[in-house]
Motif scaffolding. Structure first.
Motif, PDB file in Angstrom:
ATOM      1  N   LEU A  38       4.586  -6.655  -4.111  1.00 46.98           N
ATOM      2  CA  LEU A  38       5.578  -5.833  -3.448  1.00 46.98           C
ATOM      3  C   LEU A  38       6.403  -4.837  -4.383  1.00 46.98           C
ATOM      4  CD1 LEU A  38       7.045  -8.296  -0.996  1.00 46.98           C
ATOM      5  CD2 LEU A  38       5.432  -6.757  -0.381  1.00 46.98           C
ATOM      6  N   PRO A  39       6.560  -3.871  -4.078  1.00 42.22           N
ATOM      7  CA  PRO A  39       7.094  -2.854  -5.157  1.00 42.22           C
ATOM      8  C   PRO A  39       8.645  -3.275  -5.568  1.00 42.22           C
ATOM      9  CG  PRO A  39       6.890  -1.750  -3.209  1.00 42.22           C
ATOM     10  CD  PRO A  39       6.460  -3.104  -2.679  1.00 42.22           C
ATOM     11  N   MET A  40       9.106  -3.891  -4.729  1.00 44.47           N
ATOM     12  CA  MET A  40      10.609  -4.269  -4.895  1.00 44.47           C
ATOM     13  C   MET A  40      10.831  -5.872  -4.547  1.00 44.47           C
ATOM     14  SD  MET A  40      12.395  -2.453  -6.835  1.00 44.47           S
ATOM     15  CE  MET A  40      13.998  -3.250  -6.779  1.00 44.47           C
ATOM     16  N   HIS A  41      11.717  -6.406  -5.037  1.00 47.67           N
ATOM     17  CA  HIS A  41      12.040  -8.028  -4.557  1.00 47.67           C
ATOM     18  C   HIS A  41      12.722  -8.197  -3.260  1.00 47.67           C
ATOM     19  CE1 HIS A  41      15.330  -6.612  -6.884  1.00 47.67           C
ATOM     20  NE2 HIS A  41      16.144  -7.652  -6.404  1.00 47.67           N
ATOM     21  N   ILE A  42      13.219  -6.964  -2.927  1.00 51.45           N
ATOM     22  CA  ILE A  42      14.057  -6.988  -1.557  1.00 51.45           C
ATOM     23  C   ILE A  42      13.479  -6.053  -0.820  1.00 51.45           C
ATOM     24  CG2 ILE A  42      16.255  -7.620  -2.509  1.00 51.45           C
ATOM     25  CD1 ILE A  42      17.072  -4.504  -2.833  1.00 51.45           C
ATOM     26  N   PRO A  43      13.548  -6.509   0.742  1.00 52.71           N
ATOM     27  CA  PRO A  43      12.627  -5.578   1.720  1.00 52.71           C
ATOM     28  C   PRO A  43      13.398  -4.398   1.765  1.00 52.71           C
ATOM     29  CG  PRO A  43      13.873  -7.293   2.600  1.00 52.71           C
ATOM     30  CD  PRO A  43      14.101  -7.745   1.132  1.00 52.71           C
ATOM     31  N   HIS A  44      12.746  -3.361   2.011  1.00 49.61           N
ATOM     32  CA  HIS A  44      13.358  -1.843   2.288  1.00 49.61           C
ATOM     33  C   HIS A  44      13.479  -1.577   3.765  1.00 49.61           C
ATOM     34  CE1 HIS A  44       8.904  -0.974   2.831  1.00 49.61           C
ATOM     35  NE2 HIS A  44       9.676   0.222   3.334  1.00 49.61           N
ATOM     36  N   LYS A  45      14.625  -1.079   4.212  1.00 48.66           N
ATOM     37  CA  LYS A  45      14.984  -0.504   5.364  1.00 48.66           C
ATOM     38  C   LYS A  45      14.414   0.775   5.894  1.00 48.66           C
ATOM     39  CE  LYS A  45      19.052  -0.393   8.541  1.00 48.66           C
ATOM     40  NZ  LYS A  45      20.408  -0.062   8.492  1.00 48.66           N
ATOM     41  N   GLY A  46      14.343   1.501   4.807  1.00 50.60           N
ATOM     42  CA  GLY A  46      13.857   2.911   5.023  1.00 50.60           C
ATOM     43  C   GLY A  46      13.294   3.656   3.743  1.00 50.60           C
ATOM     44  N   GLN A  47      13.054   5.013   3.489  1.00 50.32           N
ATOM     45  CA  GLN A  47      12.433   5.608   2.554  1.00 50.32           C
ATOM     46  C   GLN A  47      13.390   6.691   2.121  1.00 50.32           C
ATOM     47  OE1 GLN A  47       7.918   5.554   2.359  1.00 50.32           O
ATOM     48  NE2 GLN A  47       8.050   4.335   3.833  1.00 50.32           N
ATOM     49  N   GLU A  73       7.490 -21.284 -14.561  1.00 49.90           N
ATOM     50  CA  GLU A  73       8.591 -20.333 -15.007  1.00 49.90           C
ATOM     51  C   GLU A  73       7.932 -18.929 -15.100  1.00 49.90           C
ATOM     52  OE1 GLU A  73      11.043 -22.581 -17.862  1.00 49.90           O
ATOM     53  OE2 GLU A  73      11.227 -20.495 -18.591  1.00 49.90           O
ATOM     54  N   LYS A  74       6.826 -18.686 -15.673  1.00 47.72           N
ATOM     55  CA  LYS A  74       6.230 -17.071 -16.066  1.00 47.72           C
ATOM     56  C   LYS A  74       5.516 -16.719 -14.629  1.00 47.72           C
ATOM     57  CE  LYS A  74       5.256 -17.745 -20.728  1.00 47.72           C
ATOM     58  NZ  LYS A  74       4.289 -17.781 -21.797  1.00 47.72           N
ATOM     59  N   GLY A  75       5.477 -17.412 -13.669  1.00 48.59           N
ATOM     60  CA  GLY A  75       4.891 -17.038 -12.432  1.00 48.59           C
ATOM     61  C   GLY A  75       3.443 -16.444 -12.692  1.00 48.59           C
ATOM     62  N   PHE A  76       2.994 -15.470 -12.067  1.00 50.58           N
ATOM     63  CA  PHE A  76       1.541 -15.082 -11.898  1.00 50.58           C
ATOM     64  C   PHE A  76       1.198 -14.139 -13.128  1.00 50.58           C
ATOM     65  CE2 PHE A  76       0.155 -16.958  -7.943  1.00 50.58           C
ATOM     66  CZ  PHE A  76       1.617 -17.055  -7.099  1.00 50.58           C
ATOM     67  N   LYS A 129       7.816 -14.991  -6.941  1.00 49.41           N
ATOM     68  CA  LYS A 129       7.216 -14.627  -8.126  1.00 49.41           C
ATOM     69  C   LYS A 129       5.858 -13.877  -7.798  1.00 49.41           C
ATOM     70  CE  LYS A 129       9.015 -17.677 -10.675  1.00 49.41           C
ATOM     71  NZ  LYS A 129       8.812 -19.131 -10.644  1.00 49.41           N
ATOM     72  N   GLY A 130       5.826 -13.234  -6.518  1.00 48.10           N
ATOM     73  CA  GLY A 130       5.026 -12.202  -6.136  1.00 48.10           C
ATOM     74  C   GLY A 130       3.749 -12.971  -5.403  1.00 48.10           C
ATOM     75  N   ASN A 131       2.659 -11.971  -4.941  1.00 45.89           N
ATOM     76  CA  ASN A 131       1.594 -12.495  -4.262  1.00 45.89           C
ATOM     77  C   ASN A 131       2.169 -13.428  -3.064  1.00 45.89           C
ATOM     78  OD1 ASN A 131      -0.723 -11.849  -5.678  1.00 45.89           O
ATOM     79  ND2 ASN A 131      -0.924 -13.755  -6.718  1.00 45.89           N
TER      80      ASN A 131
END
Lengths: 562, 89
Positions: A154-163, A142-145, A102-104
C-alpha cells in the motif's frame, strides 16, 4: 445473514464433491501437524461461505490463529487467509483480524500471499497454508518482508479518504520554508492543485438546483406566435396572460416555463431578469433556454441502422469495466441498448484514465459508479444496475442479472474469470456470451462468441485456438508494478488506440447478435471467433486485419457435452 | 518401523482414490493401484503432495518421502495444449 441467495456455491457442485471433501479433510486432519482445526463456521452466518477457524504453526513452533475463507467460485479463485485474534467471551468467540503493519496485507487484514496470476485451480488449501506460514515468519519479524517478497505494498500506512491531483511536480524554492497551496475541491474529498501550473480551472462545479414555475400556453398556437420577440411588450403580454404581471414590479430573476401543447417543441424556458436602469426605470431582459427531449431526438441519426426501438428493450450484462468494458458500455448506450448491468470490483485510478472512457474527474470512484455516470450522460433513460465486488466471490448477483439478460460480455482479461463463467454459466443460460481481451501492448486482440452453436473456451483449448495472434514486430515493453489495491500482478502496457479498436468490434458484434433478423440495414454477424492482428500484423496476417471465423463445438469438450 | 497409513489421491474429473499402505512401500505402488482403479496412464502427470510440492522420485518409500496419515496427494495430467494466454481488458 442467512444464505438466501440462489447463486452458485462451489461446495454444492456435484462435480466438486471430492474436491470439497479433501480440502476440508486436509484442515480437519491437521495438515501433517501444522494446523489445528477449531471450527467450521455455520455458512448461514457468513453469506453461505465455507469459513474455517484454526491455528497455524509457523517458524519454530509458533502458532497463529487464522480464518480461512473459500470464495463462492473456488477453485477459480484462491481461498483467503486472515490472521486473527480469538477472545472467548463466555460461550461466544469474538474474532478480530490482525494487521501487522508490515505490508503485504489488505486493509481488511487478508494476507497477500502471491500474485493472482500464480494461482492454479489444481493447487489446494495446503499450498495456501505453506504460503501463509512463510508470510507469518516475515510479518512477525522485526524487519518485516524483504523487498523480493513483497507482492503488494500500500502506498501509505494509513488509508486515504480522497486524492489530490497535481498536474505537474511542485518543488518549493530552496529558500522557501513555508507558503500557501490553494486546492480546488472538484468533488467531495478530491482536489486538484491547479493554481500555480494551469491557466484555467479544469473541473467546474455544478451550480445546484434552479426552479421554474410552468404555465400552460394557449391551445391552437405555437410559441413563435405567442411570444413574437423578446421585447418588453411581449414579456408584459405573457405575464398578463398568466396573470402574474404583478411580479414585474420588482427587480430580480423570474424563471417561467411555458407548455405549448400544439407546438412541435412543447416546452419553452424563460428567465426574465428585471433590473433598474439609471436607478429609476425598470428594464427587462429575457434569456431563452431551448428544450430537447432525449428519447425523441437522441437516436434520430441511427434509428434506421440499429432499430433503436427494438434495442431499447434489450439488456446487456458487462463483467469488467476497464479499458474495454468502459468503451463497450458507452458504445452500447450510444446505440440504443435499454438496460445495462455492470460488474467490477475496482476503483478508477489515475493510471486507468489514459485508456478508459472516463477521465481524471472520476478518480477514486468505483468503476461501477463511473460507468453508470458515463452511460447516464449519454442517455439518462438507460437503466443501469451496478454490482461492485469480486465476481469470483459473488453470491448470486450474476445469476440475478443473467436471468433477464440478452447477452453477457466478459471483459476482465482474467483467465480464471473467463473459465469460471464459461464453465458454470454458458450452458446454464441460453444466451450468448462474449469474451474479449488484448495482448501485452494491445498489439493483438481476440473476441470469442460462445453460443449454442459455437465453441466454448474449453472447446478452443482442445483445438489449440485459445491464444491471441503473436505480433510480428520487435518490441520490448516493461511490465508495471502491481496496481495499487489489486493483489493481481503487474498492469500490462497498451494504448487506447488499439484497445478501442477491439472494444468497437466487441460492440459491433453485440449489436449484430442482438438485432432482429428482419433488420436489413446493417449486416448480420457471421463469426464466433475474431482475432485482431494489430498494428504489427502477425506471421499469418497483414497489419490491421480482423480475422473472422466460425468455430464449432468440440465433441470431446466436457462443458459442452457434460 | 513400518506402519500403515491411509493415502488419498485426487485426479481429474473429481475422482478420488483412497487406500491404506505400509510406509515401507514405494510411491510407485500407490500409482500402480491408482492406475488399476481408474484405468489411467501414468505418464504426462505430476504427483504433488498436499502442500503442492512435487514428488519426482517414485522409487522412494512412503516413509522416505515422509507422507503422513490421511494426506491427500494429487496426480493431475500435465496440460498438453497451451491454454488461454495472458491478456488484459
Amino acid at each position: 445473514m442467512s444464505d438466501s441467495h440462489s447463486g452458485y456455491r462451489w461446495y454444492k457442485n456435484p462435480k466438486l464433491k471430492n474436491r470439497y471433501k479433501t480440502e476440508i479433510d486436509t484442515l480437519r486432519n491437521g495438515f501433517g501437524g501444522d494446523f489445528q482445526f477449531i471450527e467450521q463456521v455455520n455458512p448461514d452466518l457468513v453469506f453461505g461461505k465455507i469459513v474455517i477457524i484454526g491455528n497455524l504453526r509457523y517458524a519454530d513452533n509458533k502458532w497463529q490463529h487464522i480464518s480461512i475463507q473459500f470464495p463462492h467460485k473456488y477453485p477459480y479463485e484462491a481461498a483467503y487467509v486472515f490472521p486473527i485474534n480469538i477472545i472467548n467471551v463466555g460461550s461466544q468467540k469474538r474474532i478480530t483480524p490482525i494487521n501487522f503493519g508490515k505490508g503485504n496485507q489488505y486493509g481488511d487484514a487478508k494476507m497477500c500471499l502471491f500474485p493472482r496470476k500464480s494461482w492454479d485451480q489444481n493447487l489446494g488449501i495446503g499450498y495456501l497454508l505453506r504460503k501463509a506460514q512463510a508470510w507469518l515468519i516475515h510479518a512477525t519479524s522485526e524487519k518485516g518482508f524483504p523487498k523480493d517478497k513483497i507482492v503488494e505494498e500500500l502506498p501509505m500506512h494509513i488509508p486515504h479518504k480522497g486524492q489530490v491531483i497535481m498536474p505537474k511536480k511542485f518543488i518549493p524554492e530552496p529558500k522557501e520554508d513555508w507558503g500557501m497551496i490553494h486546492l480546488t475541491e472538484f468533488k467531495k474529498d478530491h482536489f486538484i492543485y491547479s493554481k500555480n501550473v494551469l491557466q484555467e480551472e479544469v473541473f467546474s462545479n455544478s451550480t445546484g438546483e434552479v426552479g421554474f414555475k410552468w404555465y400552460r400556453g394557449p391551445s391552437g398556437m405555437n410559441f413563435k406566435d405567442f411570444f413574437k420577440n423578446s421585447g418588453a411588450q411581449e414579456i408584459l403580454k405573457i405575464f398578463k396572460h398568466f396573470e402574474i404581471d404583478h411580479l414585474l414590479t420588482g427587480v430580480g430573476n423570474h424563471n417561467i416555463a411555458v407548455y405549448m401543447q400544439d407546438d412541435d417543441v412543447k416546452w419553452h424556458f424563460l428567465r426574465i431578469t428585471i433590473s433598474l436602469q439609471n436607478g429609476q426605470s425598470l428594464n427587462a431582459h429575457v434569456s431563452y433556454y431551448i428544450s430537447k427531449v432525449v428519447e425523441e431526438q437522441l437516436y434520430v441519426r441511427i434509428k434506421d441502422i440499429f432499430a433503436n426501438d427494438y434495442l431499447k428493450e434489450k439488456k446487456v450484462t458487462i463483467v469488467g469495466l476497464g479499458a474495454l468494458g468502459s468503451e463497450v458500455g458507452v458504445s452500447l448506450a450510444k446505440n440504443g441498448i435499454g438496460t445495462i448491468d455492470v460488474f467490477d470490483s475496482d476503483v478508477f485510478e489515475i493510471g486507468n484514465s489514459i485508456r478508459h472512457a472516463a477521465n481524471l474527474f472520476y478518480i477514486g470512484e468505483r468503476k461501477t459508479d463511473v460507468l453508470k455516470q458515463l452511460i447516464k450522460k449519454v442517455n439518462p433513460n438507460i437503466i443501469v444496475n451496478q454490482y461492485h465486488g469480486n465476481i469470483l466471490e459473488d453470491s448470486g448477483n450474476l445469476e440475478k442479472s443473467l436471468e433477464t439478460s440478452d447477452i453477457c460480455i466478459v471483459l476482465t482479461g482474467e483467465k480464471d474469470v473467463d473459465y469460471m463463467i464459461n464453465d458454470i454459466y454458458t450452458k446454464k443460460y441460453s444466451i450468448p456470451f462474449i469474451f474479449s481481451g488484448v495482448s501485452i501492448g494491445a498489439f493483438s486482440g481476440g473476441i470469442e462468441l460462445v453460443s449454442k452453436d459455437s465453441a466454448c473456451l474449453r472447446c478452443l483449448d482442445l483445438k489449440g485456438l485459445n491464444k491471441l495472434p503473436k505480433p510480428a514486430g520487435n518490441f520490448k515493453l516493461n511490465e508495471l508494478g502491481p496496481e495499487y489495491g489489486n493483489c493481481s500482478g503487474p498492469a500490462l502496457p497498451g494504448s487506447e488506440i488499439d484497445i478501442k479498436t477491439v472494444a468497437m468490434q466487441v460492440s459491433r458484434v453485440i449489436l449484430q447478435v442482438l438485432m432482429p433478423e428482419s433488420s436489413k440495414n446493417y449486416p448480420s454477424n457471421k463469426g464466433s471467433y475474431f482475432r485482431w492482428h494489430g498494428p504489427y500484423g502477425s506471421k499469418e496476417k497483414k497489419p490491421f486485419t480482423w480475422e473472422i471465423r466460425s468455430i464449432k463445438k468440440d465433441p470431446n469438450c466436457s462443458i459442452c457435452n457434460g | 518401523m513400518r506402519k500403515a497409513i491411509t493415502i488419498k489421491v485426487m485426479i481429474e474429473n473429481d475422482q478420488l482414490f483412497e487406500e491404506t499402505f505400509q510406509t515401507n512401500q514405494k510411491i510407485q505402488v500407490i500409482l500402480n493401484k491408482l492406475k488399476a482403479k481408474f484405468k489411467i496412464e501414468l505418464n504426462n502427470r505430476t504427483l504433488r503432495r498436499e502442500d503442492s510440492s512435487v514428488i519426482k522420485n517414485y522409487d522412494q518409500t512412503i516413509e522416505e518421502v515422509e507422507l503422513y496419515d490421511l494426506e491427500t496427494l494429487n496426480f493431475y495430467k500435465n496440460s498438453n495444449k497451451p491454454d488461454r494466454d495472458e491478456r488484459f481488458a
